[in-house]
Write a protein that holds these residues in place. Structure first.
Motif, PDB file in Angstrom:
ATOM      1  N   ALA A 114      28.273 128.945  64.234  1.00 39.35           N
ATOM      2  CA  ALA A 114      28.277 130.148  65.064  1.00 39.35           C
ATOM      3  C   ALA A 114      28.878 129.684  66.372  1.00 39.35           C
ATOM      4  N   GLY A 155      21.075 143.908  75.234  1.00 40.98           N
ATOM      5  CA  GLY A 155      22.478 143.662  74.949  1.00 40.98           C
ATOM      6  C   GLY A 155      23.353 144.426  75.921  1.00 40.98           C
ATOM      7  N   PRO A 160      26.818 141.610  72.905  1.00 42.18           N
ATOM      8  CA  PRO A 160      26.175 140.306  73.071  1.00 42.18           C
ATOM      9  C   PRO A 160      24.999 140.459  74.026  1.00 42.18           C
ATOM     10  N   PRO A 176      32.394 135.193  69.428  1.00 47.34           N
ATOM     11  CA  PRO A 176      32.420 136.583  68.967  1.00 47.34           C
ATOM     12  C   PRO A 176      31.140 137.366  69.258  1.00 47.34           C
ATOM     13  N   ARG A 222      24.324 143.821  62.700  1.00 46.67           N
ATOM     14  CA  ARG A 222      22.864 143.944  62.762  1.00 46.67           C
ATOM     15  C   ARG A 222      22.465 145.377  63.061  1.00 46.67           C
TER      16      ARG A 222
HETATM   17  O1  TXA Z   1      19.260 139.618  69.112  1.00 43.89           O
HETATM   18  C1  TXA Z   1      20.486 139.559  69.215  1.00 43.89           C
HETATM   19  O2  TXA Z   1      21.206 139.120  68.311  1.00 43.89           O
HETATM   20  C2  TXA Z   1      21.106 140.093  70.497  1.00 43.89           C
HETATM   21  C3  TXA Z   1      20.905 141.602  70.575  1.00 43.89           C
HETATM   22  C4  TXA Z   1      21.611 142.235  71.744  1.00 43.89           C
HETATM   23  O3  TXA Z   1      21.288 142.175  69.367  1.00 43.89           O
HETATM   24  N1  TXA Z   1      22.480 139.728  70.609  1.00 43.89           N
HETATM   25  C5  TXA Z   1      22.899 138.433  70.834  1.00 43.89           C
HETATM   26  O4  TXA Z   1      24.269 138.301  70.961  1.00 43.89           O
HETATM   27  O5  TXA Z   1      22.156 137.505  70.926  1.00 43.89           O
HETATM   28  P1  TXA Z   1      24.987 136.983  71.515  1.00 43.89           P
HETATM   29  O6  TXA Z   1      26.393 137.368  71.719  1.00 43.89           O
HETATM   30  O7  TXA Z   1      24.300 136.466  72.699  1.00 43.89           O
HETATM   31  O8  TXA Z   1      24.956 136.011  70.333  1.00 43.89           O
HETATM   32  C6  TXA Z   1      25.779 136.231  69.214  1.00 43.89           C
HETATM   33  C7  TXA Z   1      25.929 134.996  68.423  1.00 43.89           C
HETATM   34  C8  TXA Z   1      26.832 133.970  69.057  1.00 43.89           C
HETATM   35  O9  TXA Z   1      26.269 132.679  68.902  1.00 43.89           O
HETATM   36  C9  TXA Z   1      28.122 134.114  68.256  1.00 43.89           C
HETATM   37  O10 TXA Z   1      28.861 132.935  68.229  1.00 43.89           O
HETATM   38  C10 TXA Z   1      27.584 134.482  66.882  1.00 43.89           C
HETATM   39  O11 TXA Z   1      26.540 135.360  67.171  1.00 43.89           O
HETATM   40  N2  TXA Z   1      28.584 135.185  66.070  1.00 43.89           N
HETATM   41  C11 TXA Z   1      29.107 136.410  66.276  1.00 43.89           C
HETATM   42  N3  TXA Z   1      30.035 136.705  65.339  1.00 43.89           N
HETATM   43  C12 TXA Z   1      30.100 135.647  64.520  1.00 43.89           C
HETATM   44  C13 TXA Z   1      30.864 135.321  63.355  1.00 43.89           C
HETATM   45  N4  TXA Z   1      31.764 136.166  62.869  1.00 43.89           N
HETATM   46  N5  TXA Z   1      30.646 134.127  62.750  1.00 43.89           N
HETATM   47  C14 TXA Z   1      29.724 133.268  63.241  1.00 43.89           C
HETATM   48  N6  TXA Z   1      28.979 133.511  64.349  1.00 43.89           N
HETATM   49  C15 TXA Z   1      29.158 134.676  64.970  1.00 43.89           C
END
Ligand code: TXA
Ligand code: MG
Length: 354
Positions: A233, A42, A146, A67, A125
């Motif tokens: 998401a 991340g 992220p 997000p 998380r």
């Molecule tokens: O394994 C993981 O989750 C990794 C490690 C670094 O923890 N992080 C990750 O983050 O994959 P990212 O940003 O690539 O994916 C985050 C996802 C995105 O699809 C985003 O839209 C969703 O989480 N998300 C974040 N906040 C949200 C919310 N309040 N409601 C719905 N979806 C959300």
């Protein structure tokens, strides 16, 4: 902007604390640090610092409506970031965390909209990785993070992948070797009943249901669809995890053999299991994903295989489909999204891509 990215090599099992503290100082002063988790790397910033979180979007070239996930290191931190937490939830979270599952909860006013992209919910998380946990602890704040890739690129599963995308952009990278799962966390929306799966991931739905009860699986997850008007998401609506080369999913792995000797001007690459690779005579560029019986191994190799593919001279690549059971659901979701949902199940359909 170009800056010198510091690279810290750290023992993933027993992290050197003076280095973790140096990285934590960067977080505390509003900088960004890429770090390993058990899923993927991340890129993190102080989750309470809107400017620092804003810089993550610029560094990754991330769409502003997508997000970030907020990472915590202990259950007590939950109250700082989420409201309406029930005792029942805390009990379950204590069982499932630290681990590769993210929960969508209602946010506290302390979490800036820069993190949640304007939503009143927040993704939370607790990662199961000593480096990530120590970094959050030493920073003294939750860390918004992220995946540490440029948007649309495959998620990074080792520090070299991070460097490929973010060298000169992120303040520091903690190199703790390669990630155990190699696939992102599973995301569950806990603000609705029944709970809804927003992104399949490293924690299987079958296993989560033992603790959370029935989890609804929206159709788009099976198809890996992008382009939804209102994706649940937000990140799920964007092209993602993608190699630059065009990719086609092949439902029946045995068809891949047929590619050998087919009349075509296109240079072909094949991403497949060891079992299928062993039946190929050579001549086609083969990238091995692992043994069919070990879907966790295939998950771990998938994003690295996408990056390897981009370093070949192939014009087009075909990738073998696997079962959608267990971790297979997440593997197939990533594959279908990486291919732009192009999949074939007959020889005729396959030939049409040559
Ligand atoms: O394994 C993981 O989750 C990794 C490690 C670094 O923890 N992080 C990750 O983050 O994959 P990212 O940003 O690539 O994916 C985050 C996802 C995105 O699809 C985003 O839209 C969703 O989480 N998300 C974040 N906040 C949200 C919310 N309040 N409601 C719905 N979806 C959300
Ligand atoms: Mg991502």
């Amino acid at each position: 902007m170009f800056l010198m990215t510091k690279i810290f090599r750290v023992n993933p099992v027993n992290p050197e604390m003076q280095i973790i503290r140096e990285a934590a100082r960067i977080i505390k002063s509003g900088g960004t640090v890429a770090f390993p988790t058990e899923t993927i790397y991340g890129i993190g910033a102080d989750a309470f610092n809107a400017d620092a979180c804003g810089s993550i979007f610029r560094i990754k070239n991330r769409m502003p409506d997508n997000p970030l996930i907020v990472h915590i290191s202990k259950i007590e931190q939950l109250d700082d970031v989420a409201t309406g937490i029930t005792e029942e939830f805390v009990k379950t979270a204590k069982i499932l965390w630290p681990g590769p599952v993210t929960f969508i909860l209602n946010k506290t006013p302390k979490v800036p909209y820069a993190v949640t992209a304007g939503l009143d919910t927040v993704a939370v998380r607790m990662p199961a990785h000593p480096i990530a946990l120590r970094l959050i602890e030493e920073s003294g704040v939750p860390i918004a993070a992220p995946s540490a890739n440029t948007s649309e690129r495959p998620s990074p599963t080792n520090a070299e992948h991070v460097l490929m995308d973010l060298d000169g952009k992120v303040d520091a990278i903690i190199d703790g070797g390669s990630c155990a799962f190699g696939l992102e966390s599973t995301i569950i929306n806990m603000t609705v009943k029944p709970y809804v799966l927003l992104r399949p991931g490293a924690f299987t739905v079958e296993e989560l249901e033992k603790y959370l009860g029935k989890i609804e699986i929206p159709k788009y997850i099976n198809y890996g669809t992008t382009g939804l008007e209102v994706a649940l998401a937000p990140g799920m609506k964007y092209r993602h995890y993608s190699p630059d080369k065009p990719l086609v999913v092949v439902e029946n792995g045995n068809l891949l053999k047929e590619l050998e000797g087919m009349p075509t001007r296109k240079r072909i690459a094949v991403l497949c299991s060891n079992e299928v690779a062993n039946t190929m005579a050579g001549g086609i560029n083969v990238i091995r994903l692992g043994n069919e019986s070990d879907l966790y191994g295939i998950a771990k190799n998938l994003f690295d295989a996408f990056r390897k593919l981009d370093r070949t001279d192939a014009d087009i690549a075909f990738i073998q489909a696997f079962s959608k059971r267990g971790i297979g659901l997440a593997i197939m979701n990533r594959m279908l999204r990486a291919s732009g949902t192009k999949s074939v199940s007959t020889l005729e359909e396959l030939k049409a891509h040559l």
